[in-house]
Design a protein around this motif. Structure first.
Motif, PDB file in Angstrom:
ATOM      1  N   VAL A  99     -15.054  36.343  32.146  1.00  0.00           N
ATOM      2  CA  VAL A  99     -15.534  37.064  30.964  1.00  0.00           C
ATOM      3  C   VAL A  99     -17.056  37.111  30.961  1.00  0.00           C
ATOM      4  N   LEU A 100     -17.688  35.998  31.309  1.00  0.00           N
ATOM      5  CA  LEU A 100     -19.151  35.949  31.337  1.00  0.00           C
ATOM      6  C   LEU A 100     -19.721  36.875  32.398  1.00  0.00           C
ATOM      7  N   TYR A 101     -19.173  36.826  33.602  1.00  0.00           N
ATOM      8  CA  TYR A 101     -19.695  37.689  34.668  1.00  0.00           C
ATOM      9  C   TYR A 101     -19.457  39.162  34.361  1.00  0.00           C
ATOM     10  N   GLU A 102     -18.323  39.487  33.768  1.00  0.00           N
ATOM     11  CA  GLU A 102     -18.082  40.870  33.360  1.00  0.00           C
ATOM     12  C   GLU A 102     -19.090  41.301  32.295  1.00  0.00           C
ATOM     13  N   SER A 103     -19.408  40.399  31.373  1.00  0.00           N
ATOM     14  CA  SER A 103     -20.371  40.713  30.323  1.00  0.00           C
ATOM     15  C   SER A 103     -21.748  40.981  30.906  1.00  0.00           C
ATOM     16  N   ILE A 104     -22.163  40.157  31.864  1.00  0.00           N
ATOM     17  CA  ILE A 104     -23.459  40.356  32.512  1.00  0.00           C
ATOM     18  C   ILE A 104     -23.436  41.616  33.365  1.00  0.00           C
ATOM     19  N   ARG A 105     -22.350  41.799  34.073  1.00  0.00           N
ATOM     20  CA  ARG A 105     -22.223  42.964  34.964  1.00  0.00           C
ATOM     21  C   ARG A 105     -22.320  44.277  34.191  1.00  0.00           C
ATOM     22  N   ARG A 106     -21.652  44.332  33.037  1.00  0.00           N
ATOM     23  CA  ARG A 106     -21.589  45.575  32.257  1.00  0.00           C
ATOM     24  C   ARG A 106     -22.603  45.601  31.119  1.00  0.00           C
ATOM     25  N   GLU A 107     -23.348  44.494  30.961  1.00  0.00           N
ATOM     26  CA  GLU A 107     -24.354  44.373  29.901  1.00  0.00           C
ATOM     27  C   GLU A 107     -23.743  44.645  28.535  1.00  0.00           C
TER      28      GLU A 107
END
Length: 325
Positions: A99-107
Motif C-alpha cells: 500500500v505504501l509503495y503504491e501510494s508513493i508510486r502513484r502519489e
C-alpha cells in the motif's frame, strides 16, 4: 565513478518534500496509519523489576509453590493471544508495505483500494517473513541447545567453548536475517510490484542486479542504517517532548478519576485505566504522525537507488526526473 547511493540522498529529500507538501491533512493521516504497521521507529524500553513485599515470607530452599491450574490456563491464553496479535500485526504490515509503495508510486494515498489490490502479494510476503523468522528461531534454539547439552554432558569447559562459537554464529545469523528482511522490504517488494511477481520470484529477479551492483547496495545498506537511526532519534526526541505536553490534559482527566476512586474504589481504578490507555493511544498517534517524513524518505531513497541499479525496476521515473532537476 560516483555511487548512486551517495547521489540520491538529496534527491530522496526533494522527492519526499514534493510528495508531502503542501500538507494534506487527510493524506498525512492515512500515511500515519500505514506507518503504524510499516515504519514506526522503536526505542529500547526499560525493564521492569519485581520484588517481594517485606511482609511476605521468602520461599525456602527446596520448597515448592502451588500454582493454581487457573493461573496456568490464564498464562497459556495470554501467550496464545499475544502470538495471534503479533501474527495479525505482521500480516497487516506485510500488506501495508505494498500500500505504501503504491501510494508513493502513484502519489496518491488510497488505503482501501491499494489494500484490495495488494492483499495476495501481502500474504505471500507475510509467509516469507514468517519463514525467515522461524528459521532464525530454530537456529538460535539449536545453538542454545548445543551449549546446554555440552554443559550437562561434558562440563563447563566444553560448554564455554561452544558458547564462544555460538555467540558470534548467532550474531551472524541475526545479521543475515536482518539484511534479507530489509532488502526484501526495500527492493524485492518494488520488484514484485513492477513485474507482478511473488516473493521468491522477486528475489530471483533481483539477485543478478544485487550481485552485479553489490558495492552500490553495500553503501546503501550503511547509509540507510545511519539515516534511519538519525531519523528515529529525531522522531524520538519530538515524540518525547509532545508526550510531556500530553501529560497536562491527562492530569486534568485524572483528577475526576481520583475523585471517583475516593468514592468507589473499583470504578476509580477502571477510570484510571481508561485515562492511562487514552494517554498511551495519544502518544502512539502522535508518534505515527511525526514519523511520516522519515519512513517516506527512506522508501524514496531505496526506490531511487533500485531504479538506478536497474531501470526495469524503476517505479518512480517521473519523481526521479523531477528530483534530479
Amino acid at each position: 565513478m560516483t555511487l548512486s547511493a551517495l547521489d540520491r540522498i538529496d534527491d530522496a529529500y526533494r522527492a519526499t518534500s514534493a510528495f508531502l507538501r503542501p500538507v494534506d491533512r487527510g493524506q498525512w493521516l492515512r500515511l500515519a496509519l500505514i506507518g503504524l504497521f510499516v515504519g514506526l521507529p522503536t526505542a529500547a524500553g526499560s525493564g521492569a523489576q519485581w520484588s517481594t513485599p517485606a511482609g511476605d515470607p521468602a520461599p525456602t530452599p527446596g520448597g515448592s509453590v502451588d500454582v493454581p491450574a487457573e493461573v496456568w490456563v490464564a498464562l497459556a491464553v495470554a501467550v496464545l493471544v499475544a502470538i495471534a496479535l503479533a501474527l495479525a500485526f505482521t500480516l497487516v504490515g506485510s500488506v501495508m508495505e505494498f500500500v505504501l509503495y503504491e501510494s508513493i508510486r502513484r502519489e496518491s494515498v488510497r488505503v482501501r483500494a491499494y489494500w484490495r489490490r495488494s492483499f495476495g502479494r501481502g500474504v505471500r510476503l507475510f509467509g516469507f517473513r514468517l519463514a525467515v523468522g522461524l528459521a532464525v528461531l530454530v537456529a538460535i534454539v539449536l545453538l542454545v541447545g548445543a551449549v546446554v547439552l555440552a554443559l550437562a554432558a561434558a562440563g563447563d569447559a566444553a560448554a564455554l567453548f561452544l558458547a564462544v562459537v555460538a555467540v558470534p554464529t548467532g550474531l551472524v545469523v541475526a545479521l543475515v536475517a536482518g539484511v534479507v528482511g530489509s532488502f526484501t522490504t526495500a527492493f524485492v517488494v518494488p520488484v514484485m510490484l513492477a513485474e507482478d511477481r511473488g516473493v521468491l520470484a522477486g528475489w530471483r529477479r533481483f539477485w543478478p542486479t544485487l550481485t552485479r551492483e553489490w558495492r552500490e547496495f553495500l553503501v546503501y545498506a550503511v547509509l540507510a542504517f545511519v539515516l534511519g537511526t538519525v531519523g528515529a532519534a529525531a522522531v524520538g526526541v519530538v515524540v518525547a517532548l509532545l508526550a510531556v505536553v500530553l501529560l497536562i490534559p491527562t492530569a486534568v482527566l485524572a483528577a475526576p478519576a481520583f475523585a471517583l476512586f475516593l468514592l468507589a474504589e473499583p470504578f476509580g481504578i477502571a477510570a484510571f485505566v481508561v485515562v492511562g490507555l487514552t494517554y498511551v493511544l495519544a502518544v502512539v498517534a502522535v508518534a505515527a504522525v511525526v514519523q511520516v517524513p522519515v519512513f517516506v524518505y527512506l522508501r524514496y531513497y531505496a526506490l531511487l537507488v533500485l531504479g538506478d541499479a536497474n531501470e526495469a525496476f524503476d517505479l518512480i521515473p517521473d519523481q526521479r526526473a523531477a528530483a534530479s532537476d
